[in-house]
Design a protein around this motif. Sequence first.
Motif, PDB file in Angstrom:
ATOM      1  N   ARG A 142      -8.552  -4.759  12.527  1.00 61.48           N
ATOM      2  CA  ARG A 142      -7.216  -5.343  12.397  1.00 61.48           C
ATOM      3  C   ARG A 142      -6.993  -5.871  10.988  1.00 61.48           C
ATOM      4  O   ARG A 142      -5.887  -5.793  10.450  1.00 61.48           O
ATOM      5  CB  ARG A 142      -7.056  -6.464  13.425  1.00 61.48           C
ATOM      6  CG  ARG A 142      -5.610  -6.874  13.650  1.00 61.48           C
ATOM      7  CD  ARG A 142      -5.444  -7.750  14.867  1.00 61.48           C
ATOM      8  NE  ARG A 142      -5.989  -9.085  14.682  1.00 61.48           N
ATOM      9  CZ  ARG A 142      -7.063  -9.559  15.299  1.00 61.48           C
ATOM     10  NH1 ARG A 142      -7.729  -8.790  16.140  1.00 61.48           N
ATOM     11  NH2 ARG A 142      -7.493 -10.789  15.076  1.00 61.48           N
ATOM     12  N   ALA A 143      -8.058  -6.377  10.374  1.00 61.10           N
ATOM     13  CA  ALA A 143      -7.934  -6.869   9.000  1.00 61.10           C
ATOM     14  C   ALA A 143      -7.668  -5.717   8.029  1.00 61.10           C
ATOM     15  O   ALA A 143      -6.903  -5.861   7.068  1.00 61.10           O
ATOM     16  CB  ALA A 143      -9.201  -7.618   8.600  1.00 61.10           C
ATOM     17  N   LEU A 144      -8.294  -4.565   8.265  1.00 58.58           N
ATOM     18  CA  LEU A 144      -8.053  -3.408   7.383  1.00 58.58           C
ATOM     19  C   LEU A 144      -6.622  -2.906   7.503  1.00 58.58           C
ATOM     20  O   LEU A 144      -6.084  -2.320   6.563  1.00 58.58           O
ATOM     21  CB  LEU A 144      -9.027  -2.283   7.729  1.00 58.58           C
ATOM     22  CG  LEU A 144     -10.475  -2.464   7.271  1.00 58.58           C
ATOM     23  CD1 LEU A 144     -11.347  -1.342   7.816  1.00 58.58           C
ATOM     24  CD2 LEU A 144     -10.563  -2.514   5.754  1.00 58.58           C
ATOM     25  N   GLU A 145      -6.016  -3.105   8.658  1.00 58.27           N
ATOM     26  CA  GLU A 145      -4.641  -2.645   8.878  1.00 58.27           C
ATOM     27  C   GLU A 145      -3.619  -3.757   8.685  1.00 58.27           C
ATOM     28  O   GLU A 145      -2.435  -3.553   8.949  1.00 58.27           O
ATOM     29  CB  GLU A 145      -4.534  -2.081  10.298  1.00 58.27           C
ATOM     30  CG  GLU A 145      -5.434  -0.865  10.533  1.00 58.27           C
ATOM     31  CD  GLU A 145      -5.525  -0.490  12.002  1.00 58.27           C
ATOM     32  OE1 GLU A 145      -5.067  -1.305  12.835  1.00 58.27           O
ATOM     33  OE2 GLU A 145      -6.042   0.595  12.320  1.00 58.27           O
ATOM     34  N   ALA A 146      -4.074  -4.915   8.244  1.00 54.36           N
ATOM     35  CA  ALA A 146      -3.166  -6.053   8.081  1.00 54.36           C
ATOM     36  C   ALA A 146      -2.169  -5.785   6.954  1.00 54.36           C
ATOM     37  O   ALA A 146      -2.482  -5.093   5.978  1.00 54.36           O
ATOM     38  CB  ALA A 146      -3.952  -7.325   7.790  1.00 54.36           C
ATOM     39  N   PRO A 147      -0.951  -6.331   7.061  1.00 52.07           N
ATOM     40  CA  PRO A 147       0.033  -6.140   5.982  1.00 52.07           C
ATOM     41  C   PRO A 147      -0.290  -6.937   4.731  1.00 52.07           C
ATOM     42  O   PRO A 147       0.239  -6.644   3.666  1.00 52.07           O
ATOM     43  CB  PRO A 147       1.344  -6.624   6.627  1.00 52.07           C
ATOM     44  CG  PRO A 147       0.914  -7.574   7.700  1.00 52.07           C
ATOM     45  CD  PRO A 147      -0.392  -7.069   8.211  1.00 52.07           C
TER      46      PRO A 147
ATOM     47  N   SER B 111      -7.808   5.447   5.478  1.00 53.33           N
ATOM     48  CA  SER B 111      -6.372   5.279   5.684  1.00 53.33           C
ATOM     49  C   SER B 111      -5.812   4.190   4.777  1.00 53.33           C
ATOM     50  O   SER B 111      -4.721   4.339   4.205  1.00 53.33           O
ATOM     51  CB  SER B 111      -6.101   4.939   7.150  1.00 53.33           C
ATOM     52  OG  SER B 111      -4.748   4.689   7.379  1.00 53.33           O
ATOM     53  N   ALA B 112      -6.564   3.090   4.632  1.00 53.10           N
ATOM     54  CA  ALA B 112      -6.106   2.020   3.733  1.00 53.10           C
ATOM     55  C   ALA B 112      -5.992   2.525   2.304  1.00 53.10           C
ATOM     56  O   ALA B 112      -5.069   2.151   1.567  1.00 53.10           O
ATOM     57  CB  ALA B 112      -7.065   0.836   3.808  1.00 53.10           C
ATOM     58  N   CYS B 113      -6.897   3.392   1.895  1.00 57.63           N
ATOM     59  CA  CYS B 113      -6.869   3.916   0.523  1.00 57.63           C
ATOM     60  C   CYS B 113      -5.676   4.827   0.300  1.00 57.63           C
ATOM     61  O   CYS B 113      -5.035   4.797  -0.757  1.00 57.63           O
ATOM     62  CB  CYS B 113      -8.173   4.661   0.247  1.00 57.63           C
ATOM     63  SG  CYS B 113      -8.300   5.339  -1.409  1.00 57.63           S
ATOM     64  N   LEU B 114      -5.354   5.643   1.278  1.00 60.77           N
ATOM     65  CA  LEU B 114      -4.288   6.627   1.103  1.00 60.77           C
ATOM     66  C   LEU B 114      -2.894   6.030   1.282  1.00 60.77           C
ATOM     67  O   LEU B 114      -1.949   6.439   0.613  1.00 60.77           O
ATOM     68  CB  LEU B 114      -4.480   7.787   2.095  1.00 60.77           C
ATOM     69  CG  LEU B 114      -5.730   8.654   1.896  1.00 60.77           C
ATOM     70  CD1 LEU B 114      -5.828   9.708   2.988  1.00 60.77           C
ATOM     71  CD2 LEU B 114      -5.714   9.314   0.531  1.00 60.77           C
TER      72      LEU B 114
ATOM     73  N   LEU C 187      -2.823  -0.878  -6.104  1.00 61.66           N
ATOM     74  CA  LEU C 187      -3.928  -0.256  -6.830  1.00 61.66           C
ATOM     75  C   LEU C 187      -5.240  -0.958  -6.506  1.00 61.66           C
ATOM     76  O   LEU C 187      -6.286  -0.308  -6.384  1.00 61.66           O
ATOM     77  CB  LEU C 187      -3.653  -0.310  -8.335  1.00 61.66           C
ATOM     78  CG  LEU C 187      -4.766   0.224  -9.256  1.00 61.66           C
ATOM     79  CD1 LEU C 187      -5.030   1.696  -8.969  1.00 61.66           C
ATOM     80  CD2 LEU C 187      -4.396   0.008 -10.711  1.00 61.66           C
ATOM     81  N   ALA C 188      -5.210  -2.284  -6.355  1.00 63.19           N
ATOM     82  CA  ALA C 188      -6.436  -3.028  -6.063  1.00 63.19           C
ATOM     83  C   ALA C 188      -7.035  -2.602  -4.729  1.00 63.19           C
ATOM     84  O   ALA C 188      -8.256  -2.445  -4.605  1.00 63.19           O
ATOM     85  CB  ALA C 188      -6.143  -4.530  -6.056  1.00 63.19           C
ATOM     86  N   VAL C 189      -6.199  -2.410  -3.714  1.00 62.61           N
ATOM     87  CA  VAL C 189      -6.700  -1.980  -2.405  1.00 62.61           C
ATOM     88  C   VAL C 189      -7.295  -0.583  -2.507  1.00 62.61           C
ATOM     89  O   VAL C 189      -8.357  -0.302  -1.930  1.00 62.61           O
ATOM     90  CB  VAL C 189      -5.568  -2.028  -1.365  1.00 62.61           C
ATOM     91  CG1 VAL C 189      -6.006  -1.390  -0.059  1.00 62.61           C
ATOM     92  CG2 VAL C 189      -5.125  -3.455  -1.122  1.00 62.61           C
ATOM     93  N   ARG C 190      -6.640   0.300  -3.252  1.00 62.80           N
ATOM     94  CA  ARG C 190      -7.146   1.674  -3.377  1.00 62.80           C
ATOM     95  C   ARG C 190      -8.496   1.696  -4.090  1.00 62.80           C
ATOM     96  O   ARG C 190      -9.433   2.369  -3.652  1.00 62.80           O
ATOM     97  CB  ARG C 190      -6.122   2.531  -4.143  1.00 62.80           C
ATOM     98  CG  ARG C 190      -6.521   3.988  -4.306  1.00 62.80           C
ATOM     99  CD  ARG C 190      -5.311   4.825  -4.639  1.00 62.80           C
ATOM    100  NE  ARG C 190      -4.393   4.887  -3.509  1.00 62.80           N
ATOM    101  CZ  ARG C 190      -3.100   5.193  -3.614  1.00 62.80           C
ATOM    102  NH1 ARG C 190      -2.568   5.452  -4.797  1.00 62.80           N
ATOM    103  NH2 ARG C 190      -2.342   5.243  -2.542  1.00 62.80           N
ATOM    104  N   VAL C 191      -8.592   0.943  -5.158  1.00 66.83           N
ATOM    105  CA  VAL C 191      -9.858   0.913  -5.892  1.00 66.83           C
ATOM    106  C   VAL C 191     -10.951   0.265  -5.043  1.00 66.83           C
ATOM    107  O   VAL C 191     -12.086   0.759  -4.975  1.00 66.83           O
ATOM    108  CB  VAL C 191      -9.688   0.159  -7.230  1.00 66.83           C
ATOM    109  CG1 VAL C 191     -11.029  -0.031  -7.917  1.00 66.83           C
ATOM    110  CG2 VAL C 191      -8.734   0.917  -8.140  1.00 66.83           C
TER     111      VAL C 191
END
Length: 925
Positions: A459-464, A498-501, A506-510
Amino acid sequence: MESMLNKLKSTVTKVTADVTSAVMGNPVTREFEVGRHIASGGPGLCWRIYNGTKKSTKQEVAVFVFDKKMIDKYQKFDKDQMTDSLKRGVQQLTRLRHPRLLTVQHPLEESRDCLAFCTEPVFASLSNVLGQWDNLPSPVPNDIKEYKLFDVETKYGLLQISEGLSFLHSGVKMVHGNLCPENIILNKSGAWKIMGFDFSISSTNPSDTEPKYTCKEWEPNLPSLCLPNPEYLAPEYILSVSCDSASDMYSLGVVMHAVFNEGKPVFQVKKHDIFKSFSKQLDQLTSMSPALLNKIPEEVREHVKMLLSVTPTVRPDADQMTKIPFFDDVGAVTLQYFDSLFQRDNLQKSQFYKGLPKVLPQLPKRVVVHRILPALTSEFVNPDMVPFVLPNVLLIAEECTKEEYIRLILPDLTPVFKQQEPVQASNMILLIFLQKMDLLLTKTPAEDIKNSVLPMVYRALEAPSIQIQELCLNIIPTFANLIDYPSMKNSLIPRVKSACLQTSSLAVRVNSLVCLGKILEYLDKWFVIDEILPFLHQIPSREPAVLMGILGIYKCTFSHKKLGIPKEHLATKSLPHLVSLCIDNNLNLNQFNSFMVVIRDMLSRMETEHKTKLEQLHIMQEQQRSINIANPGNQLEETKSPPSSGNQIDKIFGSTGVNGKENGSATTASQPNRMSLTLEEKQRLAKEQEQAAKLRNQQPLAPQAVKPATTTNSQTKDLTSILLNNMTSLNSLSLANTARPAPVQGTTISAFPSSSPMAGSMGASVSNGFNPTMGFQTGGMGMGMRPAGPSLYGGMAATTSTPNFGALAQNQGHTEQTNKAPNMSALDNLFTSNKPKVTLNQMGPMATPGTNTPWLSQFGSGQSTQTQLQGAPVGMGGVPSGFGMQANPFFSPQNFSQPATAPSMNQSGIKHSASVNNDLKDLFG
């Protein structure tokens, strides 16, 4: 052994029988299950205390039982008086409600054999804790026998008793009349509660400001249960038959003395001559010796002395005692605040909970676990308070054992794991849990991790909230080793991808890429190759940080001793992707160099592995040729039914090790049966082997001009038919150990093959349609040679192993001697036009490039993959061993941020190679 079992069985049976007989027929048993005997309390410790549960709600209670058999020796009048006194005390306690008084859950019930009532859960009486073990089970429970009061427990306990007396004196205008350790109960949380109102006295004028109490005269002939404990009574009670609230304060002074003196009161009273004892006591109190109070803490010693004063008006009242500095202890104030939390609003509670982590380490673990923890977990029903309470609960959990955590904390945490409302509080809860994830995964059972903890991480990975996603991605690698592999593979990795894509940050993707790079070591090789590496192609952005993250994952996979990338994947997917990324305009020079280092390493590994494969195939072909020479019959059979090259490859790779060393079994099995040869055949074989040895040991032949071969159309037609009918035979033909023909005119061949990966990668390799291991330079008709002239590789001659079929006639004599191969000079006209051949001088290395060579100034010196591979041992699949945490670029990015230093070159501009001599032997036979 049998006797011990029988003894244990009899003990259990006796205890069960005692419990059953104690409450048999009492109405309390209809609603409550009675457990084991745990303590004793009340006047003379006459009440046995059992633990129990309410049948309907499973609520835990304490069951107080008075067994009438204890007073069977008395006359009926005395029995009735004792029973009436006990009933009056319980009934009075039931009517009073205050946090400092023992809470009654079920009123008194009487049966023929006993009296019983139920209260809040109880640990023991203060008398039990101080060493009075009358009416306790045998043997005495260890938790009571080994119980030692901490200073904070003593201070706060005495403060609680003072507050209870203040309520009685000011609130209900009542004197307790028998305050002593027997009537002070420690509940399960450790709080001190007052009971035993058997001799309480209410004011005759409760509405007046000055209450008036009527005291009964002491009757020494009555049974002890009908009289208060004389050792804790004020002198005026006995000597002047008067009492008031000050009499209870004297009793409090004696209780304080007993607490600090192992349960001993100030004076021992002789009950058969009580008046004389009290007269003597009065004289001692008038001139009190300092030694009498030497064990009492100095900061409260004067207050105790005032409480024990002969004059009642000198004694401080209960309200004054609650305000003395002795009770201004941090721990005592903290516990007091917890007891008054129900009076506070959310703002006051939140401020208190914020400062609590500084106080908890100063308190004993027992106090924290049994007093503070229940108060904290009770706040979980208030969603707005959970973010303030949760850090304290987790701080306590760190000090608990795993069993204590599972029993005392986890049941209350389980609903908090799933809390999603209100949103702001839910986000705070996620952040707090993520920061303590190692604690949760270490102490929580595997089933609860799967059902409660990991869903919260997902749930934390999918949090807004970007902050929550970043924190989650940063923390996941720290506990990745605690996550079971199916959960990581099927649930965690897909959400990270999924979080990366899907993110716009940019911080989340990296951080997603960094997270994947750090947990690669917990994944298996084929999952990484099938799921992680293809995912890198889908990442849409091209920021430098993202590109370096992609590069890091490639390098980790390529270098890790457990993972590794197969050469097929390197050639078809990894290298093309990295090459396309390395020329991105966003990269700076250092980042580009980092890409090139990894690309060169991959090219070097791919070249080495494939070259090893081809060398092993060549050895197999030579072995097969030697067998055919030694046994012409086998050669005839092979001509009739030639084996496929695929089977030959399977044969050699099935009989060789990782490093290409023969096991010997296959070769030995395939040797001809020399014992079955005739004498003539043996002589011919020996002669042929002698000639072959001479050819191998002779010096290189002087270069000769080779005349262009001329063939007719009929020869070409015949040769084409031979090729089409004998494709497998042509596949098995090896040119490596025969005299290498001169190349056709217009082709520049270097005697020293270039080891530069960059140089090797700029020429496209194509198949000739017959042998997949032969490489032809593209150009001309698709199989022509590179024209002579300046090379694109900085003056270095292009390396090629392209066989020149037109030059096969050059050493036809040697060929006929060794394997009697057919004349293939017609291949010159079949594939290429007749062109003049180059001389030996053209085959040597070119001159050293000048300092102003554009290639050198643009790219610098290349790396020698041959040199790189000499220093590192190669494990399975060509992966160097020794990769660990320190070599992971995500844990130490400097490992791949700078390019490796290029080795020096010789004067001819070509790197030294250990295979030069082998290449010369191949070229000249």
